[in-house]
Scaffold this active site. Structure first.
Site, short mmCIF file in Angstrom:
data_model
loop_
_atom_site.label_atom_id
_atom_site.label_comp_id
_atom_site.label_asym_id
_atom_site.label_seq_id
_atom_site.Cartn_x
_atom_site.Cartn_y
_atom_site.Cartn_z
N LYS A 1 -18.56 -16.39 3.11
CA LYS A 1 -20.02 -16.31 3.24
C LYS A 1 -20.70 -15.79 1.99
O LYS A 1 -20.17 -14.92 1.31
CB LYS A 1 -20.37 -15.35 4.38
CG LYS A 1 -19.98 -15.86 5.74
CD LYS A 1 -20.26 -14.79 6.76
CE LYS A 1 -19.98 -15.29 8.16
NZ LYS A 1 -20.07 -14.20 9.11
N GLY B 1 -14.06 -4.00 -0.49
CA GLY B 1 -15.43 -3.50 -0.50
C GLY B 1 -15.62 -2.42 -1.56
O GLY B 1 -16.65 -2.40 -2.25
N GLY C 1 -8.90 -8.26 -0.22
CA GLY C 1 -7.69 -8.61 0.52
C GLY C 1 -7.25 -10.05 0.37
O GLY C 1 -6.09 -10.33 0.09
N ARG D 1 0.83 -1.22 0.00
CA ARG D 1 0.00 0.00 0.00
C ARG D 1 0.86 1.26 0.00
O ARG D 1 0.47 2.26 -0.61
CB ARG D 1 -0.94 -0.01 1.19
CG ARG D 1 -2.05 -1.01 0.96
CD ARG D 1 -2.96 -1.12 2.15
NE ARG D 1 -4.14 -1.89 1.78
CZ ARG D 1 -4.91 -2.49 2.65
NH1 ARG D 1 -4.65 -2.43 3.94
NH2 ARG D 1 -5.96 -3.17 2.26
P1 AMP Z 1 -14.21 -13.31 2.81
O1 AMP Z 1 -13.67 -12.35 3.82
O2 AMP Z 1 -15.69 -13.53 2.92
O3 AMP Z 1 -13.75 -13.00 1.39
O4 AMP Z 1 -13.61 -14.71 3.19
C1 AMP Z 1 -12.25 -15.02 3.17
C2 AMP Z 1 -12.03 -16.17 4.09
O5 AMP Z 1 -12.83 -17.26 3.68
C3 AMP Z 1 -10.62 -16.68 4.11
O6 AMP Z 1 -10.03 -16.33 5.33
C4 AMP Z 1 -10.77 -18.19 3.98
O7 AMP Z 1 -10.03 -18.90 4.95
C5 AMP Z 1 -12.24 -18.41 4.22
N1 AMP Z 1 -12.75 -19.64 3.59
C6 AMP Z 1 -12.67 -19.99 2.31
N2 AMP Z 1 -13.17 -21.23 2.13
C7 AMP Z 1 -13.57 -21.68 3.34
C8 AMP Z 1 -14.14 -22.89 3.81
N3 AMP Z 1 -14.40 -23.89 2.99
N4 AMP Z 1 -14.40 -23.00 5.11
C9 AMP Z 1 -14.12 -21.99 5.97
N5 AMP Z 1 -13.59 -20.80 5.57
C10 AMP Z 1 -13.31 -20.66 4.28
#
Ligand code: AMP
Length: 417
Positions: free
Chosen positions: A218, A397, A374, A35
């Site tokens: 999620k 975001g 990120g 950054r």
């Molecule tokens: P996000 O912040 O929603 O983009 O999510 C990123 C996070 O999703 C990362 O830290 C990953 O470790 C987690 N992630 C990806 N796949 C899985 C999974 N199958 N189970 C649990 N966490 C996950």
């Protein structure tokens, strides 16, 4: 809109909103200076013109309170080294008038973390949204935010916003401050301009097929962008943790995999909408299941709808990786946000790696590829592939909101809307 390239900063003080929210280790040492390096073209141009710099940024989430662990004083020397000039430090960003006034051409002043002041974010502190007095507190805080923004504006002649990562926030330093500069004296920095162009490339000049890959933990946090992309893409790969919400929604056994039980209907709705719109929805069919949430867990490859009790899917399986790669390799436009598995564990990176490799191959064959958020950026960095894709965005975001077609407050403020 004023353009930084056309502007001569000679003899002027420029206050620049940068994103110096760099990761630090427990000793306060920077672990990734991307950054800081990202802001250099803008900062060097201003100094080379004979201007002086007032740098402002947030770091972490101190929630309106002074927190030495999030002090920007920790990065002063790194900024100085990157710029090749000494950097002065103002320990109170809301009280830096004298230091700012004393700045001479070529000098640099770094302000302390903006978020030590609740006025930066403009959210009332210590009061619940349900509280009957919340609206009054919010109004009061908004008025204080304006005063804080005016104070920051008073330090300088020119305002430059080069912090794409916070451009979707209407904060004092990212948007409100712009009201206190006339149109000719406020502009986007080079990094922001590059980000805006990358988004325009995705939105206005879509070369088909367009494949979007949405991963992460999620579905709930990505639903806005998923629905929006449905009108634009040919292939939509949904992977990562959200896989299991889809699998459960369609009657699968998902063991202890991550799942949003209140989003099962939403998952079914996404499947239906994709069919209606003729979007090729690519969901994982198999996964690497683990018997615990750890790098050293025992693993087995199983269908995503038949995960044994006590096991959880932590990465995409080989059949899914192949399906993802096929939908990526045929694409001419690619957007990736969110990993396909728990890539932080070395043993569960294969899904994200397959996606990154396919993107690199498609890019070499002429596709435009944009990676943002990120975690997906961390993925391509981890794999050493960042320079083999078209553009790696500094925004998470902000990038998603821009692609959703929302006007970002940080950009609207410069345009004077
Ligand atoms: P996000 O912040 O929603 O983009 O999510 C990123 C996070 O999703 C990362 O830290 C990953 O470790 C987690 N992630 C990806 N796949 C899985 C999974 N199958 N189970 C649990 N966490 C996950």
């Amino acid at each position: 809109m004023q353009k930084i390239d056309n502007f001569n900063f000679a003899g002027l003080k420029a206050i620049v909103r940068v994103d110096f929210n760099v990761p630090l280790d427990e000793n306060g040492k920077i672990t990734d200076d991307t950054r800081i390096r990202g802001a250099l073209p803008t900062l060097k141009k201003i100094l080379a013109d004979g201007g002086s710099l007032i740098l402002m940024s947030h770091m972490g989430k101190p929630k309106g309170k002074v927190n030495p662990k999030m002090s920007l004083s920790q990065i002063k020397d790194a900024v100085s080294n990157a710029l090749g000039v000494p950097v002065l430090f103002a320990p109170d960003c809301g009280n830096a008038s004298e230091m700012a006034a004393a700045l001479k051409p070529g000098e640099v002043l770094l302000l302390e973390n903006l978020r030590f002041y609740p006025e930066e974010e403009g959210k009332p502190v210590g009061i619940d949204k349900e509280d009957p007095n919340y609206d009054v507190a919010k109004k009061e805080m908004k008025a204080r935010q304006v005063e804080f923004a005016k104070k920051l504006a008073s330090y300088a002649d020119v305002y430059v916003n080069d912090a794409f990562g916070t451009a979707h926030r209407k904060h004092a330093s990212t948007a409100v401050i712009a009201d206190y500069f006339n149109t000719d004296n406020k502009m986007l920095g080079y990094l922001m301009e590059k980000e805006v162009t990358a988004v325009d490339n995705i939105l206005s000049d879509i070369k088909r097929p367009f494949t979007a890959i949405m991963g992460g933990s999620k579905v709930s946090t990505k639903i806005g962008i998923i629905e929006n992309l449905m009108d634009k893409v040919d292939n939509l790969i949904l992977c990562g943790g959200m896989t299991y919400t889809f699998s459960k929604a369609t009657g699968g056994n998902i063991g202890t995999s991550i799942c949003e039980n209140d989003k099962l209907d939403l998952a079914l709705d996404i499947i239906k909408k994709a069919a209606e719109k003729g979007v090729n929805l690519v969901l994982a069919t198999d996964c690497v299941a683990a018997d615990s949430y750890s790098n050293d867990a025992n693993t087995q490859i199983v269908p995503v709808n038949a995960i044994p009790d006590g096991w959880e899917g932590l990465d995409a399986g080989p059949e899914s990786r192949k399906a993802f790669a096929n939908a990526i390799k045929e694409a001419k436009t690619i957007l990736w946000n969110g990993p396909a598995g728990v890539f932080e564990f070395d043993n569960f990176t294969a899904g994200s790696r397959a996606i990154a490799d396919a993107i690199v191959e498609a890019t070499a064959n002429g596709a435009f590829s944009l990676i943002g958020g990120g975690d997906s950026v961390a993925c391509v960095n981890k794999f050493g592939l960042a320079d083999k894709v078209s553009y790696v965005s500094t925004g998470g975001g902000a990038l998603l909101e821009a692609i959703e077609g929302k006007e970002l407050p940080g950009i609207a403020a410069i345009k004077g809307k």
